[in-house]
Structure formats: structure tokens, C-alpha cells
Design an enzyme around this catalytic site. Structure first.
Site, PDB file in Angstrom:
ATOM      1  N   PRO A   2       0.847  -1.107  -0.028  1.00 41.93           N
ATOM      2  CA  PRO A   2      -0.061   0.129   0.009  1.00 41.93           C
ATOM      3  C   PRO A   2       0.758   1.383  -0.068  1.00 41.93           C
ATOM      4  O   PRO A   2       1.788   1.470   0.835  1.00 41.93           O
ATOM      5  CB  PRO A   2      -0.806  -0.020   1.334  1.00 41.93           C
ATOM      6  CG  PRO A   2       0.009  -1.045   2.219  1.00 41.93           C
ATOM      7  CD  PRO A   2       1.354  -1.509   1.406  1.00 41.93           C
ATOM      8  N   GLU A   3       0.495   2.104  -1.003  1.00 38.96           N
ATOM      9  CA  GLU A   3       0.931   3.352  -0.740  1.00 38.96           C
ATOM     10  C   GLU A   3      -0.462   4.251  -0.286  1.00 38.96           C
ATOM     11  O   GLU A   3      -1.337   3.749  -0.182  1.00 38.96           O
ATOM     12  CB  GLU A   3       1.389   4.110  -1.768  1.00 38.96           C
ATOM     13  CG  GLU A   3       2.795   3.312  -2.404  1.00 38.96           C
ATOM     14  CD  GLU A   3       3.463   4.008  -3.546  1.00 38.96           C
ATOM     15  OE1 GLU A   3       3.643   5.060  -3.851  1.00 38.96           O
ATOM     16  OE2 GLU A   3       4.358   3.129  -4.365  1.00 38.96           O
ATOM     17  N   HIS A  91      -1.683 -16.176   7.296  1.00 39.21           N
ATOM     18  CA  HIS A  91      -1.227 -14.708   7.776  1.00 39.21           C
ATOM     19  C   HIS A  91      -2.210 -13.783   8.181  1.00 39.21           C
ATOM     20  O   HIS A  91      -1.821 -12.513   8.146  1.00 39.21           O
ATOM     21  CB  HIS A  91      -0.454 -14.160   6.561  1.00 39.21           C
ATOM     22  CG  HIS A  91       0.849 -14.986   6.056  1.00 39.21           C
ATOM     23  ND1 HIS A  91       1.901 -15.312   6.881  1.00 39.21           N
ATOM     24  CD2 HIS A  91       0.808 -15.803   4.876  1.00 39.21           C
ATOM     25  CE1 HIS A  91       2.448 -16.162   6.313  1.00 39.21           C
ATOM     26  NE2 HIS A  91       1.990 -16.487   5.174  1.00 39.21           N
ATOM     27  N   ARG A 152      19.304  19.785   0.480  1.00 34.96           N
ATOM     28  CA  ARG A 152      19.167  18.187  -0.144  1.00 34.96           C
ATOM     29  C   ARG A 152      20.073  18.203  -1.376  1.00 34.96           C
ATOM     30  O   ARG A 152      19.535  18.490  -2.462  1.00 34.96           O
ATOM     31  CB  ARG A 152      17.732  17.956  -0.281  1.00 34.96           C
ATOM     32  CG  ARG A 152      17.022  18.029   1.226  1.00 34.96           C
ATOM     33  CD  ARG A 152      17.548  17.194   2.206  1.00 34.96           C
ATOM     34  NE  ARG A 152      17.215  15.710   2.205  1.00 34.96           N
ATOM     35  CZ  ARG A 152      16.317  15.198   2.650  1.00 34.96           C
ATOM     36  NH1 ARG A 152      15.379  15.804   3.254  1.00 34.96           N
ATOM     37  NH2 ARG A 152      15.969  13.751   2.602  1.00 34.96           N
TER      38      ARG A 152
END
Length: 271
Positions: A2-3, A91, A152
Site C-alpha cells: 500500500p501507498e 497470515h 538536499r
DNA sequence: CGCCAGGCCTGCACGC
DNA sequence: TGCGTGCAGGCCTGGC
């Protein structure tokens, strides 16, 4: 999985089945996640009413009467609605049984996800309190991105995936947004002009919104709260398309590795 | 068998 | 010294 679009699609799908509903039972089957599931779970949840379900970055916040259940889906997690009585599989680590006879079930094979319980303001939790702005909010804008990138020197793709700068831009949508902005993923962040920062902010916002509209992207196993796959993967321009022709200029899409993650881009359309 | 996968935290080294 | 930044590693399982 998921984003941000997939988490938001999950939230929107679950909300009508959860809002105002009481939790009648909760089950923890596996406590070893990114952090151990706290010992107060699941018992502290029984009898609580869910007020609403919020999202901050890729965290789902299930706002209950006495606290907040925080769920993160990691790489392989999914949270969906099953009918009462549906047997858990290998799971399926966590269940919320609701008074409407629905179960909210968390499945996460890789267990990079997270289940937390907090009784004070969830936004002050150490995992949430230093996050950058939401990419779809007005706080994420061109002057902000310009300012934040001045120091940056690393590649812009790495920088927009830094959740302290802006949240919710994962590996797929980072490549897609840079394509739509016409910016090379390798370009040093500090070398972007204010105008190109504006284009990038716009592209990030647009690609995330379009993905939400399409119900998210399913490339391996993502499904929404009803167990249905998303559709946005058919609208990818670059992600996973190495060697295939660019949808704009026909040049073969290139692949490279940045920060140990795959990046896809068009060497002609992106500079 | 090795490699890859949609996330994200931690800790270390480095330079200002 | 202290801070921000950059980078590698680690957490796990499954599929090719």
C-alpha cells in the site's frame, strides 16, 4: 501493497461499516510485527465504540471511545471486511469483530505492518509527530518544497520519498509523479527551480488523487476493503515498464536503482 | 538457489 | 560539539 491511495481506498471502504459500531471481540494471532503488538491488545478493545476512521500518512487511525488503534499495512498488509464466521488463514494476524456481524481482518505475510494502541492524542505518538505535511493538503506547496530541498543534494526521487518532508509518496507514485512533472529521478533536489517544484507538487497531488479515484493500484496482492483489486496500475506511465515504449515519446523506459529501490523513468521526457 | 517486492525505522559516518 | 544529511542494514514471507 500500500501507498497512500491504497490506504485511503481502504479507509473509505471500511468507514461506513465501522463508524458508530461497537467492537464485540478482537483477536491477535501473531504479535511479532514491525513492533510487537502491545499486550493490552486485544482485550482493551472489547465493548468500545468506533467513532471514525482517519488516515495520517499511511497510518490508519481507528478512533475509539477510549483510545486509538493505529494500523500500518507495511509492504504486504491488507485490511478488509469479511463476514462473521469466515475462518482465518495463515497470515491473518488480527481481527476486529463488530456488533454488525462483520470482521475487520488484517492479513500481512511479511509482517512489516504495525498494530498499536494509544490512549492519548495519536498525532503526538513518536511515529507520527515528526511526519511532514499530507501531499493533498495546502501545506504541501511549491514554496514549501523549494525551501525544504535547498540543503538536499541527493536525488529528487529519494527526497520526495522522505516522510519527514512529505508523507505518502511511495516507490510507485514517486516514479509516476516525476514522469508527469518531466523531472529526472536523478536530479539533485537542491537544483530544482521554484517553478519545477510547483510542477512536482502538482504532479504528486494529481497522480495520488487519480489513483484514489481508480481504487488504488494492484500489482501483486492489494485489494480494497471489499476484497476487490484496484485499477490504477493500468494507468502507470513508467512503473514496472522497463524496456517498454514511453507512452508519450515511444523511447524505451529505463530502470535504475536508487536507495535500494527500483526507479523507472523516460530518458527523453524527464530531464 | 538467488533475487525481487508497494515501507520505514535505526544506527553509523560524514561534513559543515 | 551538535546537527542535518546520506547511506546501508534489518525486519519477514512468497513468487519467479
Amino acid at each position: 501493497m500500500p501507498e497512500l491511495p491504497e490506504v485511503e481506498t481502504t479507509r473509505r471502504g471500511l468507514l461506513p461499516h465501522m463508524e458508530g459500531i461497537r467492537i464485540v471481540r478482537a483477536v491477535v494471532r501473531h504479535r511479532q510485527m514491525r513492533q510487537p503488538v502491545p499486550p493490552v491488545l486485544p482485550d482493551c478493545l472489547v465493548g468500545l465504540t468506533i467513532r471514525t476512521v482517519l488516515r495520517r500518512a499511511k497510518y490508519l487511525l481507528i478512533d475509539c471511545t477510549t483510545g486509538t488503534l493505529i494500523i500500518h499495512l507495511g509492504m504486504s498488509g491488507r485490511l478488509w471486511l469479511v463476514n462473521g464466521g469466515t475462518a482465518p488463514e495463515k497470515h491473518d494476524h488480527f481481527d476486529l469483530h463488530l456488533a454488525n456481524d462483520k470482521i475487520i481482518r488484517l492479513r500481512d505475510p511479511r509482517r512489516f505492518g504495525l498494530v498499536l494502541w494509544v490512549t492519548d492524542n495519536p498525532f503526538l505518538h513518536p511515529l507520527l509527530n515528526r511526519l511532514g505535511p499530507e501531499p493533498l493538503s495546502d501545506d504541501f506547496n511549491a514554496p514549501y518544497l523549494f525551501r525544504q530541498t535547498r540543503s538536499r543534494s541527493s536525488a529528487i526521487k529519494i527526497v520526495i520519498m522522505d516522510s519527514h518532508l512529505v508523507v505518502g509518496v511511495g516507490n510507485i507514485y514517486a516514479s509516476e509523479a516525476l514522469f508527469h512533472a518531466g523531472i529526472s529521478p536523478r536530479k539533485s533536489a537542491r537544483r530544482l527551480s521554484l517553478a519545477r517544484c510547483a510542477e512536482l507538487v502538482q504532479s504528486i497531488s494529481q497522480v495520488l488523487q487519480q489513483a484514489i479515484q481508480a481504487g488504488g493500484s494492484s500489482i501483486r496482492d492489494y485489494v480494497n476493503s471489499d476484497g476487490m483489486a484496484g485499477n490504477f496500475q493500468s494507468q502507470f506511465f513508467v512503473y514496472g515498464r522497463a524496456g517498454e515504449p514511453c507512452k508519450k515519446c515511444q523511447t524505451p523506459i529505463k530502470h535504475l536503482v536508487q536507495g535500494q529501490r527500483a526507479t523507472y523513468y523516460c530518458p527523453i521526457c524527464q530531464r
